[in-house]
Design a protein around this motif. Structure first.
Motif, short mmCIF file in Angstrom:
data_model
loop_
_atom_site.label_atom_id
_atom_site.label_comp_id
_atom_site.label_asym_id
_atom_site.label_seq_id
_atom_site.Cartn_x
_atom_site.Cartn_y
_atom_site.Cartn_z
N GLU A 119 -26.22 13.26 50.95
CA GLU A 119 -27.11 12.21 51.45
C GLU A 119 -27.05 11.00 50.52
O GLU A 119 -26.89 11.13 49.31
N VAL A 120 -27.22 9.82 51.12
CA VAL A 120 -27.29 8.58 50.35
C VAL A 120 -28.70 8.46 49.79
O VAL A 120 -29.68 8.53 50.53
N GLU A 121 -28.77 8.27 48.46
CA GLU A 121 -30.09 8.19 47.83
C GLU A 121 -30.54 6.73 47.71
O GLU A 121 -31.71 6.42 47.83
N LYS A 122 -29.57 5.85 47.46
CA LYS A 122 -29.92 4.47 47.22
C LYS A 122 -28.83 3.58 47.78
O LYS A 122 -27.65 3.91 47.67
N ARG A 123 -29.24 2.48 48.43
CA ARG A 123 -28.24 1.52 48.88
C ARG A 123 -28.56 0.16 48.29
O ARG A 123 -29.72 -0.27 48.31
N GLU A 124 -27.55 -0.52 47.74
CA GLU A 124 -27.73 -1.85 47.15
C GLU A 124 -26.85 -2.81 47.94
O GLU A 124 -25.70 -2.50 48.26
N LEU A 125 -27.43 -3.96 48.21
CA LEU A 125 -26.70 -4.97 48.99
C LEU A 125 -26.52 -6.22 48.15
O LEU A 125 -27.49 -6.76 47.63
N VAL A 126 -25.29 -6.65 47.93
CA VAL A 126 -25.06 -7.91 47.24
C VAL A 126 -24.10 -8.74 48.08
O VAL A 126 -23.31 -8.20 48.86
N GLU A 127 -24.21 -10.06 47.91
CA GLU A 127 -23.30 -10.94 48.62
C GLU A 127 -22.31 -11.52 47.63
O GLU A 127 -22.70 -12.02 46.57
N VAL A 128 -21.04 -11.47 47.93
CA VAL A 128 -19.97 -11.98 47.06
C VAL A 128 -19.57 -13.34 47.58
O VAL A 128 -19.24 -13.49 48.77
N SER A 129 -19.63 -14.35 46.67
CA SER A 129 -19.34 -15.73 47.10
C SER A 129 -17.85 -15.86 47.43
O SER A 129 -17.03 -15.05 47.00
N PRO A 130 -17.48 -16.94 48.14
CA PRO A 130 -16.06 -17.14 48.47
C PRO A 130 -15.17 -17.18 47.23
O PRO A 130 -14.07 -16.64 47.25
N LEU A 131 -15.68 -17.79 46.16
CA LEU A 131 -14.88 -17.90 44.95
C LEU A 131 -14.64 -16.52 44.34
O LEU A 131 -13.51 -16.16 43.99
N GLU A 132 -15.74 -15.76 44.20
CA GLU A 132 -15.59 -14.40 43.65
C GLU A 132 -14.66 -13.57 44.52
O GLU A 132 -13.85 -12.77 44.04
N ASN A 133 -14.78 -13.78 45.82
CA ASN A 133 -13.92 -13.06 46.76
C ASN A 133 -12.46 -13.41 46.52
O ASN A 133 -11.58 -12.54 46.48
N ALA A 134 -12.20 -14.71 46.31
CA ALA A 134 -10.83 -15.15 46.08
C ALA A 134 -10.27 -14.51 44.81
O ALA A 134 -9.13 -14.05 44.76
N ILE A 135 -11.14 -14.46 43.76
CA ILE A 135 -10.71 -13.85 42.49
C ILE A 135 -10.31 -12.41 42.74
O ILE A 135 -9.27 -11.94 42.28
N GLU A 136 -11.14 -11.70 43.49
CA GLU A 136 -10.86 -10.28 43.75
C GLU A 136 -9.56 -10.10 44.53
O GLU A 136 -8.76 -9.22 44.24
N VAL A 137 -9.38 -10.98 45.53
CA VAL A 137 -8.18 -10.85 46.38
C VAL A 137 -6.93 -11.00 45.53
O VAL A 137 -5.99 -10.18 45.61
#
Length: 1980
Positions: A1470-1488
């Motif tokens: 079972e899932v005990e905890k869920r965290e939601l974050v938003e990744v900005s376009p820039l951070e997304n580009a870095i990750e890609v």
């Protein structure tokens, strides 16, 4: 408006057409439904369908066909029974029940039974129509009903329905007959079903098909007969078939000419030496090969013979066609013996007539009497079949059987040559002539099958003067023609000359009857051959009849005929019911003609054959009584003896069917009115002589015949009375009384054992009951009863149990009880005391129980209550008598029989089973007849409390036995219901006695306990669980008996309330049983019983202040009961219910809320309710077929509940093993291991003895833990989870070592080594993970509105997983979006599944980020021990730029944290905890870009190390990146984030923009290097593509504006190892800081030589060629000598364990490591005992090589403070590097300084966290020195050969050390980089292996996720305990998230390992620990 009127006569009807019921209050009807009508109104009826009486409504009267019906209980609760044949009613209801079940058969795919039942149902419907039409004759109706009931029984048996008790085809109402009678009916039907009685008569069916391949060209005659090989004689007459020239039957249209039935074979005839013999005769020329035109005369000539044993037919398939081989005899003269020779296998005397010649026949044995066969094989008899009889009478002769057959066999002849040179060809012609000399037509038969002829021609044997024919003829001459008839035999010589004439040369004859009326005697007769001329006419028979015919009859003076040599032999045999060959018989019948012979004739009567006597039975009896009437004085005794002989003759089984003939004679023909006096006188004379006679045989014969003697006496007296008007009545009575006095006197003689008189008494007792019926014809019932009572009473009361007379006496009583005399109530009251006295004596001594049961059954069958339930006074007295004398002994008998160990002999077992059943039926019958008065008398009769107590205990125990399922066969529901009805009635009577006598101060626990126990098992019986029955069956039971469970429940409640303070005696003992009762799904019963729990809790609270006992027992019992299938959802709600229950009782919770102890009470109810939720889910899941997630999830939920909420260890362990079994079944081996670990953790390494439990034997805790460890390791191995197995292997190895069990230690080490091999060599599939949400109320509790993450199966992708889940939950709806559902979905009455794939976030970044770790190892850490999962959902925020979507492309990242890591004890958590974050376009580009760089690096590395089969993946990846970049890939990022607007608007993103820029440069750099590698490997045909890529790359660079890479990029970490690069998903620290370039240890890349950005320099190409093209001899590389070149370790990271761990060694950089070094990396994970011992280490080096002591690193300081300067953290240490040491990758001191030898210290996997690269990157970034050349990173070409060839100078980049992957590096290591201990220069170790140091543990990183306390403890928490016996270090990979600890030096092999790390570093590891005493360890 008209009113609804209750109907009077219109009560029952059948629906003719379907009615939808669309009107108001309309009742929908289907065609064929049966309705009960309540009211009517203007063309409408109101009523209900019988199968659903609760739904009432209206329907048109025109739709209903009314039927006559009988109404019971008129009024509101009336029941309607249709007035029709009971068979019709049964058929209708049964077919309705079958209909529903029949459809289910189709669903269950039981096709065979489905089709068979369909045929039977159609057949029954057809028969039902025939019965309803009513046109059948009485006999036919009977047959049809019998057929119907047989079919109904068959279907019920096939479908597992109840056995129906029937009498004469009609169902029996159990209330209308006694229980004993019901039992007998059931038993009879059960037996009939079980064993059909073996038939005593058998018949052989023969059907002749053809003679195969017979190229005879002549007609054939085939003769069959049955032959006894033992006695060498035929048993039957012959069956005769004619075949045409083709070998086929001549009259194919007449089947009776080809088929026959050999009838009346006895069982003794079915043996091996009885054969079917076939003789074949051809009709044609003398020689088989003669020409056709020689002569036209045809002869009967031998052809062949075939034989088959009858025993072969018993084994062969009955309908098989047989091909019989046909043999011919070698010499024709032996034709008569051919069948004997074949049987004896005398091969020399016969041969096969033709290789392919065979006679095709169908042979089949049929069993049963002939009438039965006529019914069963109707087709056979209607089509036509001839009957072939036995020679002689059958085993049983039937009166009225008419038969008069004379069988004549032509045996042989002796003839003279008659003046010829050769022997004659003799043919015999047979004629039968009557008294007038006329030939009798059609009375000469060659055999059955063909009609008789006028004459018969024998075989012709070629040239034979002594022919042997052995041909049997049948002469069926009528009796009236027998006198005067004779048979004539004519002999002819058959010439073979042209004319082929037959010339007469002699004749013989034989008369059939002698002068005195006797027929021709059976046997062989030698006849005289009278010579005659050819043309002699024999038409006038009177001329030769005067001549002598037989040589035996010749007068002695006739010498002329005696001297004749020629003779002819025949054998005759007469089978006649009318004619006799016996002279004595004829003398007796003609006694008046010869009075002087009477004495002789009477004496000879006993010697006459019985069959002769029964033939003339009536005549013989008339003769005897005639003689008696005329001269009784003279012949009285002789006639009496003759009469006795005849009567006893009829007792023989062969003649028993003649008894009715004698009965008819007595009734209709007997005329001896005076005979009775003589008969009584002689009988009395015999009886008076008994006591004194020495020989009792004859007297016993007389007494055996006493039944018929009395019949004659009584009939004679009646005739006399009729004739004289009743004269001499008194005299007759006196005679009879005197006779009985004589009998009583002889019976009263006491005898010891088996004296002759005792045997005579036994003979009389056996026949005595047959006399009662005769006496009743003259005497009154009471008089006869008096005779019987006195006669039986005169018997001596022997105590000798062995005396056979006792058994006979009991049999006599049995026959008495079954006689007409006992049925009459007047006589019964006289006989009953005698009967009871004998019965009681026998039952007390447990003798002859079978007979006792039978007698008791018969007695009780006669006692019936009247219709209205009253009992007649006479019957009541009888019941009272029986109860008084037999009830106690009957109970004891049942108890003794039931508790007797079952004997092995099945016959004995069956016998006892039957007896038990009969005694039980008797007990039930008796109890059912008992009324209040009887119970009162019974209970008053007990003199003391103890007697009453014993009686109650006894009867309760017997009732418990009666309730047992095995008491009756499973389909005897009728019997069980009757039993239960009697039990509950009796218990209601007896509970009063219990209350009155055993309460308060007289309380007796044992009786009460027995009472409650009985009540509980009564309620729980399967046969009372009405819910499991069909509606119709349930309705019937409720109408007849009501719900007996509720009645018993109310009784329990009432008795419980009476107990008062004695209730405490039953707490907690009765909790389980009462709980079981409340689980019965009957609302009223539950309402009554649940409040008892409140009472129990209350009393327990009063006694001990809590109710822990109640709670514990309740929970234990609940589990076992619910797993058995008891309980349901309603029960859970009821238990927890706050709503008041029906009836006077408030709900359990309401009651508890009023109490002072309500909190603990409510808590208990809540716990129990939650447990029930889980148990119900568990049970529902377990009903499913295959193992699926539901079952496993359910078990996990229950297991955790027992552990955490209830703390029930035993239940917890039980469910661990249930879960383990489920996993094994589903082949989830890893999960199975984790599950078993839960139990393993509960055990210690101790010697504590453990009891036998589940499948474990009694053993010590150590042994069990050892066994568990081995099992778990085996399963980890099967689940490819080898790393976990290694840890357990080590722990076991430690244990074996501590006990010096080196044998097992060796095995364990080998097992561990094999696991390491598997890690490196075997392929592991990477699983996918899926998040599943279960929404809606229809899911089980453990899933409802929860989300889980599930580990998929191998090769399972999202679509397959989704399909699997939908198969598991077929009613679920798959949601098509990934958004969180709203409340409407949560509360919906449905099932919704939301499924999507998620990405695991590995906890153990250390291994993954370490360079040089092979992929096989990393893959484990990527997908194991995962707590967190990620799901990314891209979306656009704000306005979307169509030109460049990257500007607004955000990612919503959901991180799910589980309650337990995967894999674990389940595939999903079972899932005990869920965290939601938003990744900005820039951070997304870095990750890609980071991810793409990572992919490129990996591919380039694989290509370099030649792991790729072809280069295509690299080509495609390069093409994708370069092409995209050229077409706007990276340029789009530049447009989006490097423009002024963006930088101005997002000042906070400056660092990230720098990071993106750095990554783009890094990507270009990687691409450049990648192209260089690609150029090296690209095949010729792809060169153009490569060139295109290089050109596009230049374009890309120019588009990015890169001319030359800046220093920080050249020094940037583009490092390739043979391991896969680290994932960089989780952290986003920047590589470039605003201040300037700094190297981050997150990734270590080698420095790059400067070369032009415009083209790939030759230097780079050269490096690549050196890397990729170097020689494969890795061994050379490893064996190079140290080089003098030195370099200062200017990098401040040189000795830091953190840095060194992440930098690669040159050895790992080499593309192909030699095999012998491949294991070196594995050794890093070895425990101390697996490390190589000192023998393989190099010797200590010379002093010049020893190093001065320098502190390598101050590891005691925390490394997490980024503000500390580099020197504060790690002091630089100068060092000299040889190529060897560079190769080995371990930092060492200069050679001149010398070296300290220390043990090899490979880091164990669970301690390597100290070198986490992640912690370097994210916690303590260390600034580098300014010069790029002095950085930590090694050169781009890590190969040692390359280093040597380029002559590295001091300013060349330094090779940084790392953890080694081999042993050799450690051998040259002066101080392990993991060790923080200083050693002074002179402190040389005296021993090559100094004691290891214990390291201080470093402080954990602030970013490290620390596991929360409230999580479910992980499976490996066992290691966290302090184990007093053998401390085991904590394995990071299986318990808690990794800490950044420095790895410790493991202890030496002979030292114990420390239990935990000391943070203060004070412990001195050199002090040896006390070792435990060794002990014996179980063998592996």
């Amino acid at each position: 408006m008209n009113m609804w009127i209750p109907t009077e006569h219109e009560k029952y009807g059948v629906v003719l057409a379907s009615f939808r019921g669309t009107v108001q209050h309309g009742l929908p009807l289907e065609i064929g439904d049966t309705v009960q009508i309540l009211e009517k109104c203007e063309g409408w009826y109101r009523g209900f369908i019988l199968k659903n009486p609760n739904a009432k409504g209206i329907f048109p009267s025109s739709y209903i066909h009314l039927k006559n019906a009988h109404i019971k209980n008129k009024g509101q609760f009336e029941t309607v029974i249709p007035v029709e044949d009971s068979v019709i009613t049964e058929m209708t209801s049964t077919l309705r029940d079958w209909g529903a079940m029949w459809k289910q058969l189709y669903v269950k795919n039981e096709g065979d039974l489905f089709h068979r039942l369909w045929h039977v149902m159609n057949e029954i419907l057809d028969l039902r129509r025939q019965v309803l039409v009513g046109h059948l004759t009485h006999d036919r109706m009977r047959d049809v009903k019998q057929h119907i009931t047989a079919r109904l029984d068959w279907g019920n048996e096939q479908l597992g329905l109840d056995l129906v008790p029937r009498r004469e085809f009609s169902m029996v109402d159990p209330d209308e007959i006694s229980v004993t009678e019901l039992y007998r009916l059931m038993e009879h039907r059960h037996r009939k079903k079980e064993t059909p009685a073996p038939a005593s008569t058998h018949h052989l069916f023969v059907h002749v098909k053809s003679l195969m391949n017979a190229n005879v060209g002549e007609e054939l005659e085939v003769f069959f007969h049955i032959y006894d090989g033992r006695e060498n004689r035929p048993l039957s007459e012959r069956f005769f078939v004619r075949l045409n020239k083709s070998g086929l039957p001549k009259s194919p249209e007449k089947t009776e000419r080809q088929c026959t039935l050999f009838v009346d074979l006895g069982s003794s005839d079915l043996r091996k030496d009885v054969y079917i013999v076939v003789h074949i005769v051809r009709i044609g020329r003398m020689g088989a090969g003669e020409k056709k035109n020689l002569c036209s005369v045809q002869y009967r000539r031998p052809f062949g013979c075939a034989v088959v044993s009858i025993a072969d037919l018993l084994t062969a398939d009955s309908k098989d066609d047989h091909l019989l081989k046909v043999y011919a005899c070698n010499t024709e003269s032996e034709w008569n013996l051919i069948h004997e020779n074949i049987i004896k296998k005398a091969n020399s005397r016969y041969n096969l007539s033709g290789s392919n010649t065979g006679l095709a026949v169908a042979l089949q044995l049929l069993h049963g009497d002939i009438d039965q066969l006529r019914r069963e094989y109707m087709v056979l008899f209607t089509r036509g079949v001839s009957i072939t009889r036995k020679l002689g009478f059958s085993d049983v002769i039937m009166p009225g059987e008419m038969r008069n057959d004379l069988y004549v066999t032509l045996e042989k002849g002796e003839f003279e040559k008659g003046g010829k040179s050769v022997a004659r060809n003799v043919e015999v012609t047979v004629y039968v002539l009557d008294i007038d000399g006329q030939i009798l037509k059609s009375y000469v038969a060659a055999g059955s099958g063909e009609p008789g002829g006028d004459e018969y021609h024998s075989l012709v044997l070629y040239h034979n003067n002594s022919p042997r024919w052995a041909e049997q003829l049948k002469l069926p001459i009528p009796v009236d023609m027998f006198r005067g008839s004779h048979v004539r035999f004519e002999f002819r010589h058959c010439s073979t000359k042209d004319k082929g004439e037959k010339k007469l040369f002699g004749y013989s004859f034989v008369p059939l009857m002698q002068e005195d009326g006797r027929t021709l005697p059976d046997g062989t007769h030698e006849l005289i051959i009278h010579k005659c001329e050819e043309n002699t006419s024999l038409a006038d028979s009177s001329r030769y009849l005067k001549l002598p015919f037989s040589k035996a009859n010749l007068p002695s003076n006739n010498q002329t005929l005696k001297g004749i040599k020629e003779s002819f032999w025949i054998t005759s045999f007469l089978c006649s019911t009318k004619l006799t060959q016996n002279g004595d018989m004829l003398d007796l019948l003609k006694w008046r003609a010869h009075p002087e012979r009477i004495n002789d004739s009477l004496s000879k009567l006993k010697e006459i054959d019985g069959s002769e006597i029964v033939k003339f039975l009536q005549d013989t009896l008339d003769t005897l009584f005639g003689i008696l009437d005329e001269s009784s004085q003279r012949y009285g005794l002789k006639v009496f003896d003759s009469l006795v002989h005849i009567i006893n003759l009829l007792q023989d089984s062969k003649f028993q069917h003649f008894k009715p003939v004698m009965d008819t004679y007595i009734e209709s023909h007997f005329a001896g009115a005076l005979s009775y006096r003589d008969l009584i006188k002689v009988l009395k004379w015999y009886v008076d002589r008994i006591v004194d006679a020495e020989h009792q045989d004859h007297i016993q014969q007389v007494l055996k015949a006493s039944e018929y003697i009395f019949k004659y006496i009584i009939q004679s007296r009646r005739l006399f009375s009729l004739a004289t008007g009743g004269q001499n009545e008194e005299e007759f009575r006196v005679c009879i009384h005197e006779l009985f006095m004589s009998i009583r006197f002889f019976l009263s003689q006491e005898n010891k054992g088996t004296t002759p008189v005792a045997q005579t008494q036994a003979v009389f007792l056996r026949t005595f009951p047959a006399v009662y019926g005769e006496l009743l014809k003259i005497f009154t019932v009471r008089e006869v009863a008096g005779f019987v009572r006195e006669t039986l009473g005169s018997l001596p009361t022997t105590v000798n149990a062995e005396c056979p007379l006792e058994a006979v006496k009991l049999q006599c009583i049995g026959k008495t009880v079954e006689s007409q005399l006992y049925i009459n109530p007047d006589s019964r009251c006289i006989l009953l005391p005698v009967v009871l006295r004998v019965l009681q004596a026998h039952m007390q001594e447990q003798r002859d129980l079978v007979m006792c049961a039978s007698i008791l059954t018969s007695m009780l069958s006669l006692i019936k209550k009247e219709e209205n339930g009253t009992v007649e006074p006479v019957v009541s007295e009888e019941v009272e008598l029986i109860v008084e004398s037999l009830l106690g002994v009957l109970l004891r008998t049942i108890l003794e029989i039931s508790n007797r160990p079952q004997s092995t002999g099945s016959a004995m077992r069956l016998q006892f089973q039957d007896v038990t059943g009969e005694f039980v039926a008797c007990l039930l019958a008796l109890l059912r007849q008992m009324t209040d008065k009887h119970y009162q008398k019974l209970l008053q009769a007990f003199s003391s409390k103890d007697d009453l107590r014993d009686f109650l205990l006894q009867i309760f125990t017997v009732f418990r036995i009666l309730i047992r399922p095995e008491m009756f066969p499973k389909d005897w529901t009728v019997m069980r219901l009757v039993t239960n009805n009697v039990i509950i009635t009796t218990v209601l009577y007896l509970s009063d006695a219990l209350r009155k006598n055993f309460l308060n101060d007289k309380f007796d626990y044992k009786v009460w306990d027995s009472y409650f126990y009985l009540s509980v098992i009564f309620i729980n019986q399967p046969c009372l669980q009405l819910e499991s029955f069909s509606p119709s069956k349930r309705k019937k039971i409720l109408e007849k008996y009501g719900d007996m469970r509720v009645m018993m429940g109310c009784e329990i409640f009432s008795m419980w309330q009476n107990l008062g303070e004695h209730k405490l005696n039953f707490i907690p003992a009765m909790i389980g049983p009462f709980l079981e009762v409340t689980l019965v799904p009957q609302p009223d019963l539950r309402n009554v019983m649940i409040p008892i729990f409140h009472d129990m809790m209350d009393w327990e609270q009063r006694r001990s202040g809590n109710f822990k006992q109640v709670e514990a027992r309740l929970i234990d019992k609940l589990d076992s009961l619910m797993s058995e299938g008891k309980g349901d959802e309603t029960y859970r709600e009821l238990f927890n219910s706050i709503i008041p229950l029906f009836g006077p009782y408030p709900s359990l919770l309401k009651k508890i809320e009023r109490e002072t102890w309500r909190e603990s009470g409510i808590s208990l109810i809540a716990t129990v309710t939650r447990l029930m939720e889980r148990l119900l889910d568990y049970r529902d899941c377990m009903k499913l077929g295959e193992v699926d997630g539901k079952k496993i999830g359910c078990t996990v939920s229950l297991l955790n509940f027992y552990k955490t909420e209830l703390n029930k260890e035993e239940m917890y362990i039980r469910y661990i093993h249930k879960l383990y079994d489920l996993h094994l079944k589903a082949q989830n081996y890893t999960e199975a291991s984790y599950t078993l670990l839960l139990y393993d953790e509960l055990l210690e390494w101790s010697d504590r003895p453990l009891r036998e439990f589940l499948n474990y034997p009694m053993q010590s805790e150590w042994q069990r833990k050892e066994y568990l460890h081995l099992t778990i390791v085996q399963n980890f191995d099967r689940g490819k989870c080898w790393e976990n197995g290694i840890i357990l292997c080590r722990e076991l190895a430690d244990q074996y070592e501590s006990y010096y069990d080196y044998r097992n230690l060796s095995k364990m080490r080998m097992m561990e080594a094999s696991l390491y091999d598997k890690i490196m060599d075997q392929q592991r599939l990477e699983p996918e993970f899926f998040r599943v949400g279960f929404y809606g109320k229809k899911f089980p509790f453990f899933l409802r509105n929860k989300e889980f993450v599930c580990r998929g199966h191998d090769y399972e992708r999202l679509e397959a997983f989704q399909q699997r889940m939908l198969n598991e939950f077929p009613h679920a709806i798959a949601m098509q979006h990934v958004n969180q559902p709203d409340q409407t979905i949560y509360q919906a009455d449905a099932q919704y599944l939301q499924i999507y794939a998620v990405t695991p976030i590995p906890e153990n970044q250390d291994v993954l980020q370490r360079d040089g770790v092979p992929d096989n190892i990393k893959s484990f850490y990527k997908f194991n021990h995962i707590w967190r999962f990620r799901y990314d959902r891209p979306f656009h925020k704000g306005t979307k730029d169509k030109e460049n979507e990257f500007k607004s492309l955000w990612v919503e990242r959901t991180t799910l944290t589980l309650v337990q890591s995967l894999p674990g004890i389940s595939r999903w958590f079972e899932v005990e905890k869920r965290e939601l974050v938003e990744v900005s376009p820039l951070e997304n580009a870095i990750e890609v870009i980071e991810n793409k760089n990572l992919q490129l690096r990996t591919l380039i590395t694989q290509c370099q190390s030649r792991q790729m089969q072809n280069i295509n993946p690299l080509t495609m990846c390069l093409n994708g990146v370069i092409d995209a970049a050229v077409n706007g890939g990276l340029a789009r990022y530049q447009e989006a984030f490097f423009v002024k607007d963006y930088i101005m608007n997002h000042p906070e993103d400056g660092e990230k923009i720098g990071r993106l820029r750095e990554l783009m440069f890094e990507q270009a750099h990687i691409l450049e290097y990648g192209l260089a590698v690609h150029e090296k490997f690209v095949p010729q045909d792809m060169r153009p593509l490569h060139k295109k890529l290089v050109d596009q790359f230049h374009l890309m660079k120019s588009s990015l504006g890169i001319q030359e890479f800046p220093a920080y990029v050249r020094a940037s970490p583009v490092h390739f190892t043979n391991g896969s690069p680290r994932p960089c998903r989780n952290s986003v620290p920047s590589i470039i800081s605003p201040e300037g370039g700094r190297t981050v240890a997150r990734r270590s890349y080698p420095a790059v030589n400067r070369y032009s950005s415009s083209s790939l320099s030759s230097q780079a190409s050269n490096e690549v060629s050196n890397i990729t093209g170097q020689s494969e001899s890795s061994d050379e590389v490893f064996n190079m000598q140290p080089s003098p070149s030195t370099s200062s370790l200017s990098s401040n990271h040189s000795a830091s364990p953190n840095v060194t761990s992440s930098a690669p060694s040159s050895a790992r950089g080499s593309p192909q490591m030699a095999e012998k070094h491949k294991h070196s990396r594995e050794n890093a994970c070895l425990s101390p005992r697996e490390r190589p011992v000192s023998a393989i280490f190099p010797n200590p080096l010379d002093p010049a090589q020893r190093a001065p002591p320098h502190q390598i690193g101050d590891t005691t300081l925390p490394r997490s403070d980024p503000n500390l300067s580099a020197p504060d953290k790690v002091r630089p240490t100068p060092s000299s590097w040889s190529l060897d040491s560079a190769k080995e990758g371990a930092p060492s001191f200069s050679d001149s300084a010398g070296k300290l030898l220390c043990p090899p210290v490979p880091p164990r996997p669970h301690y390597s966290a100290g070198s986490s690269a992640k912690s370097m990157g994210s916690q303590s970034p260390v600034p580098t020195s300014r010069s790029p050349q002095k950085t930590i990173v090694p050169p781009f070409t890590p190969s040692p050969t390359e280093c040597q060839s380029t002559s590295l100078v001091s300013n060349s980049p330094v090779l940084s050390g790392s953890y080694s992957s081999g042993i050799s590096s450690l051998s040259r290591c002066s101080v392990s980089e993991a060790s923080g201990t200083e050693l002074p220069a002179g402190d040389h170790a005296p021993h090559p292996l100094p004691p290891p140091a214990t390291l201080p543990t470093s402080v954990s990183s602030s970013e490290e996720p620390i596991r929360r306390e409230n999580k479910t403890p992980p499976p490996y928490s066992v290691y966290e305990r302090n184990n007093p016996r053998r401390p085991v270090p904590l394995p990071h990979s299986l318990s808690i998230p990794p800490q950044t600890d420095a790895p410790a030096l493991p202890p030496k092999p002979h030292q114990l390992r420390t239990g935990s790390m000391k943070l203060d570093g004070t412990s001195d590891p050199r002090v040896p620990r006390p070792r435990p005493l060794p002990r014996k360890v179980s063998q592996l």
